[in-house]
Design a protein around this motif. Structure first.
Motif, PDB file in Angstrom:
ATOM      1  N   UNK A 131       0.826  -1.202   0.000  1.00  0.00           N
ATOM      2  CA  UNK A 131       0.000   0.000   0.000  1.00  0.00           C
ATOM      3  C   UNK A 131       0.862   1.255   0.000  1.00  0.00           C
ATOM      4  N   UNK A 132       0.299   2.343  -0.541  1.00  0.00           N
ATOM      5  CA  UNK A 132       1.006   3.608  -0.669  1.00  0.00           C
ATOM      6  C   UNK A 132       0.311   4.668   0.175  1.00  0.00           C
ATOM      7  N   UNK A 133       0.979   5.796   0.340  1.00  0.00           N
ATOM      8  CA  UNK A 133       0.496   6.836   1.253  1.00  0.00           C
ATOM      9  C   UNK A 133      -0.822   7.451   0.803  1.00  0.00           C
ATOM     10  N   UNK A 134      -1.158   7.360  -0.477  1.00  0.00           N
ATOM     11  CA  UNK A 134      -2.415   7.937  -0.956  1.00  0.00           C
ATOM     12  C   UNK A 134      -3.595   6.977  -0.813  1.00  0.00           C
ATOM     13  N   UNK A 135      -3.369   5.811  -0.223  1.00  0.00           N
ATOM     14  CA  UNK A 135      -4.443   4.841  -0.031  1.00  0.00           C
ATOM     15  C   UNK A 135      -4.548   3.808  -1.123  1.00  0.00           C
ATOM     16  N   UNK A 136      -3.890   4.050  -2.241  1.00  0.00           N
ATOM     17  CA  UNK A 136      -3.885   3.054  -3.315  1.00  0.00           C
ATOM     18  C   UNK A 136      -2.853   1.980  -2.999  1.00  0.00           C
ATOM     19  N   UNK A 137      -2.815   0.932  -3.811  1.00  0.00           N
ATOM     20  CA  UNK A 137      -1.846  -0.125  -3.553  1.00  0.00           C
ATOM     21  C   UNK A 137      -1.846  -1.188  -4.618  1.00  0.00           C
ATOM     22  N   UNK A 138      -0.876  -2.084  -4.515  1.00  0.00           N
ATOM     23  CA  UNK A 138      -0.735  -3.215  -5.436  1.00  0.00           C
ATOM     24  C   UNK A 138      -1.085  -4.501  -4.701  1.00  0.00           C
ATOM     25  N   UNK A 139      -1.796  -5.396  -5.402  1.00  0.00           N
ATOM     26  CA  UNK A 139      -2.136  -6.701  -4.843  1.00  0.00           C
ATOM     27  C   UNK A 139      -1.606  -7.796  -5.762  1.00  0.00           C
ATOM     28  N   UNK A 140      -0.383  -8.297  -5.531  1.00  0.00           N
ATOM     29  CA  UNK A 140       0.120  -9.414  -6.324  1.00  0.00           C
ATOM     30  C   UNK A 140      -0.542 -10.717  -5.885  1.00  0.00           C
TER      31      UNK A 140
END
Length: 220
Positions: A131-140
């Motif tokens: 997850x990133x500071x803006x609330x978005x993120x990657x789900x591998x």
């Protein structure tokens, strides 16, 4: 009177089988694709450095006009490159549909040649969260041994640098922690149906973003 054709939900190649439910659908954010898939910050840094170097070399003769004549075109080319990358980021956003159901993850990806990837939970080992500071993120999504999708078929929807054992990845999705929790519950429910190990959730904190092994164990 003929029966109407079954409705195919957006992002799916065919109607859902009886009993299967869509839990979530989404796509990469434009900002996330721009900055993380196409590395816009590195492009900005590269052209800014190039303009500084070329302008500095041209200014060695004491002519600011010469420095501007070198720096401005370089910055203009950089702006054009960023505009092109922003267009690609928007196209990735518009043409991608990630779908999580209670039985699988489906990825409809591709700008010129769209393809649909079906990832049943029976084929998955688990999933991750970055997850990133803006609330978005990657789900591998980790695949089981013997299950493999070609990296080139996946890119850019693949975990970076995992070329020999590619991992499909839901990239830069909004509210990533909520989606990861939803996926964890779906995998847990599926694992219970097939009498498999329950998922294990682990997280660790970093300065600017968080990375965790979300759903470390899937169905078997």
């Amino acid at each position: 009177m003929t029966k109407p054709e079954p409705f195919s939900p957006r992002g799916l190649p065919e109607p859902l089988p009886p009993g299967e439910r869509i839990l979530w659908q989404g796509a990469p954010t434009v900002a996330g694709a721009f900055s993380r898939i196409f590395h816009a910050r590195l492009v900005v840094a590269w052209f800014a450095l190039a303009a500084l170097v070329f302008g500095g070399l041209a200014a060695t003769d004491g002519s600011y006009a010469s420095a501007l004549a070198m720096a401005v075109p370089t910055l203009a080319i950089g702006a054009g490159a960023l505009a092109l990358l922003l267009l690609f980021a928007w196209l990735v956003h518009r043409t991608t549909v990630y779908t999580i159901t209670d039985r699988r993850v489906v990825m409809r990806v591709g700008i010129a040649l769209p393809i649909t990837l079906n990832l049943p939970y029976a084929m998955t080992e688990g999933a991750g969260l970055h997850s990133f500071s803006d609330g978005s993120g990657d789900l591998p999504v980790q695949m089981k041994a013997g299950e493999r999708v070609a990296y080139l078929h996946l890119w850019p929807h693949a975990r970076p640098w995992h070329v020999t054992q590619p991992e499909p990845m839901l990239r830069s999705i909004p509210e990533a922690e909520k989606v990861a929790a939803l996926l964890a519950r779906a995998l847990s429910a599926y694992a219970g149906q097939v009498d498999a190990a329950m998922p294990v959730i682990k997280t660790r904190q970093r300065a600017t973003d968080r990375q965790g092994a979300f759903v470390a164990a899937g169905a078997r």
